[in-house]
Design a protein around this motif. Structure first.
Motif, PDB file in Angstrom:
ATOM      1  N   LEU A 119       0.937  -1.251   0.012  1.00 53.47           N
ATOM      2  CA  LEU A 119       0.182   0.026   0.143  1.00 53.47           C
ATOM      3  C   LEU A 119       0.805   1.386   0.071  1.00 53.47           C
ATOM      4  O   LEU A 119       0.522   2.382  -0.744  1.00 53.47           O
ATOM      5  CB  LEU A 119      -0.961   0.065   1.226  1.00 53.47           C
ATOM      6  N   ASN A 126      -3.131   6.606   0.878  1.00 53.48           N
ATOM      7  CA  ASN A 126      -3.223   5.507   1.992  1.00 53.48           C
ATOM      8  C   ASN A 126      -3.663   6.036   3.539  1.00 53.48           C
ATOM      9  O   ASN A 126      -3.267   5.266   4.427  1.00 53.48           O
ATOM     10  CB  ASN A 126      -1.818   4.798   2.325  1.00 53.48           C
ATOM     11  N   PHE A 129      -8.247   3.500   3.819  1.00 52.99           N
ATOM     12  CA  PHE A 129      -8.170   2.128   2.541  1.00 52.99           C
ATOM     13  C   PHE A 129      -9.002   0.969   3.149  1.00 52.99           C
ATOM     14  O   PHE A 129      -9.438   1.040   4.434  1.00 52.99           O
ATOM     15  CB  PHE A 129      -6.861   1.788   2.487  1.00 52.99           C
ATOM     16  N   THR A 154      -8.904   3.651  -1.084  1.00 53.75           N
ATOM     17  CA  THR A 154      -8.125   2.795  -1.829  1.00 53.75           C
ATOM     18  C   THR A 154      -8.479   1.191  -1.404  1.00 53.75           C
ATOM     19  O   THR A 154      -8.485   0.868  -0.112  1.00 53.75           O
ATOM     20  CB  THR A 154      -6.609   3.105  -1.318  1.00 53.75           C
ATOM     21  N   ILE A 218      -3.247  -3.159  -5.442  1.00 49.01           N
ATOM     22  CA  ILE A 218      -3.954  -1.974  -4.627  1.00 49.01           C
ATOM     23  C   ILE A 218      -4.489  -1.215  -5.926  1.00 49.01           C
ATOM     24  O   ILE A 218      -3.895  -0.815  -6.727  1.00 49.01           O
ATOM     25  CB  ILE A 218      -2.736  -1.000  -4.178  1.00 49.01           C
TER      26      ILE A 218
END
Length: 223
Positions: A119, A126, A129, A154, A218
């Motif tokens: 990540l 970040n 997430f 994310t 990701i």
């Protein structure tokens, strides 16, 4: 009363183990291992000769009562997975829940896990997430993806090499060809690699290069 320790183990590089983790592994009575062969090599490397028991997704229901009984009798146990932190896409949750229900102390040590470096290394936001782990193989897979279409945070996925192309193709269908993503493979190992770009670019790359290793994908959230 005994105690259960959850011990993160290296995801590749054997040096990624904390001194505290080694101390605990050397003092417990039993080490519960997802795969005793894999863990045996790791423990042998650090000259740890504590008895091991298998604890994996195929037997964790059957062995639960026995483990709780031994903990109540005073056994000190450490739970490790093949790599990373137990209970994160690995066995561990059932045992932890049972220990808490029986007032058996549980202590989790900090340490290696694959999705955090992937990540941070992705270059995608970040601060917020969502960890999705492995998507369902069949039942519920389309529903899970449908529910994530409007997700703005994310997203983090674990993907096996033989499902990477299928997953990227599905992501293009649900999230669009231009959605930004990052794929990290073989983290901490010799052939560690991170690729960043649009989903279409990543799919094209792996259509030309056979996916090998373990992958963390990701995916940027919806703008």
């Amino acid at each position: 009363m005994g105690k259960l320790y959850l011990i993160p183990t290296p995801i590749g590089n054997l040096q990624d183990i904390t001194l505290r983790a080694l101390q605990v592994l050397k003092k417990v009575d039993i080490i519960l291992a997802e795969d005793t062969r894999t863990s045996g090599k790791f423990l042998q490397h650090y000259q740890i000769n504590i008895p091991m028991l298998s604890h994996h997704k195929f037997n964790e229901h059957q062995t639960l009562d026995s483990l709780i009984r031994q903990l109540k009798e005073g056994k000190q146990m450490a739970l490790i997975s093949d790599a990373g932190t137990p209970a994160i896409a690995d066995p561990g949750f059932l045992l932890v829940r049972a220990c808490i229900a029986e007032d058996i102390p549980v202590e989790t040590l900090p340490g290696a896990t694959a999705f955090i470096p992937a990540l941070v290394n992705s270059g995608l936001p970040n601060d917020r997430f969502v960890f999705e782990g492995f998507l369902p193989d069949k039942k519920g897979r389309q529903t899970r993806l449908q529910n994530l279409i409007e997700e703005k945070r994310t997203m983090i996925f674990y993907v096996s090499p033989h499902k990477l192309l299928k997953t990227l193709t599905e992501f293009i269908t649900y999230f669009g060809v231009h959605r930004k993503a990052s794929i990290s493979r073989e983290l901490t190992k010799i052939h560690e690699e991170t690729l960043r770009g649009e989903l279409s670019e990543l799919l094209e790359h792996f259509q030309k290069n056979t996916p090998k290793g373990e992958f963390v994908l990701i995916l940027a959230g919806k703008e």
